[in-house]
Design a protein around this motif. Structure first.
Motif: not given
Length: 162
Positions: A22-29, A110-119
């Motif tokens: 996914p694209d970042e919610r907050i736009k950075h340089l 793993n980051i995209m599937s929120n593995k560690y947030k769910n774990y």
């Protein structure tokens, strides 16, 4: 299949995963997604899409150009030998193996599937602390642009903590 060819194939797989990122919610340089796509597009041997390559918009030389100048000459631009060796030692060298590419693909998935947030699920004590239960919700609303806090609500928050 040679090691170089397997790294190219792995980089192509990584690009496919990065396209779903996914694209970042907050736009950075600099966008993490775009930077990594440029990096692995170069590694896979694909041409950069027009207008998306972050190096294409810059007017100066790219890292690859600088590496090329340093590596192909013994003393470019009249630089001293010790300074040249110092520059060669600090220029980043991307040396990937098939295993390191596969590890990066697995980590990104793993980051995209929120593995560690769910774990490592945290409870409402952290999301809604007793002292200020709407703290995180206010921050997320501000980031997403749902609710703007005006001077009076900000002062109330500072004075009363709610």
């Amino acid at each position: 299949m040679s090691a170089n060819q397997s790294v190219k194939e792995g980089a192509k797989q990584l690009l496919k995963v990065l396209e779903r990122f996914p694209d970042e919610r907050i736009k950075h340089l600099v966008s993490f997604k775009q930077l990594q796509m440029d990096r692995f597009r170069y590694l896979s041997g694909e041409k950069a899409a027009t207008g998306t390559d972050s190096t294409a918009t810059s007017k100066g030389p790219t890292i690859a150009d600088i590496k090329n100048i340093i590596n192909r000459t013994s003393g470019p631009l009249g630089l001293q030998k010790d300074l040249l060796k110092k520059m060669q030692s600090i220029t980043p060298n991307d040396r990937f193996t098939e295993q390191s590419i596969q590890e990066q693909i697995k980590s990104l998935e793993n980051i995209m599937s929120n593995k560690y947030k769910n774990y490592y699920e945290v409870g409402d004590k952290l999301y809604k602390p007793a002292g200020n239960p709407f703290y995180y919700q206010r921050i997320m609303d501000e980031i997403q642009g749902k609710k703007k806090e005006n001077i009076f609500t900000a002062a109330r928050t500072v004075l009363f903590g709610k």
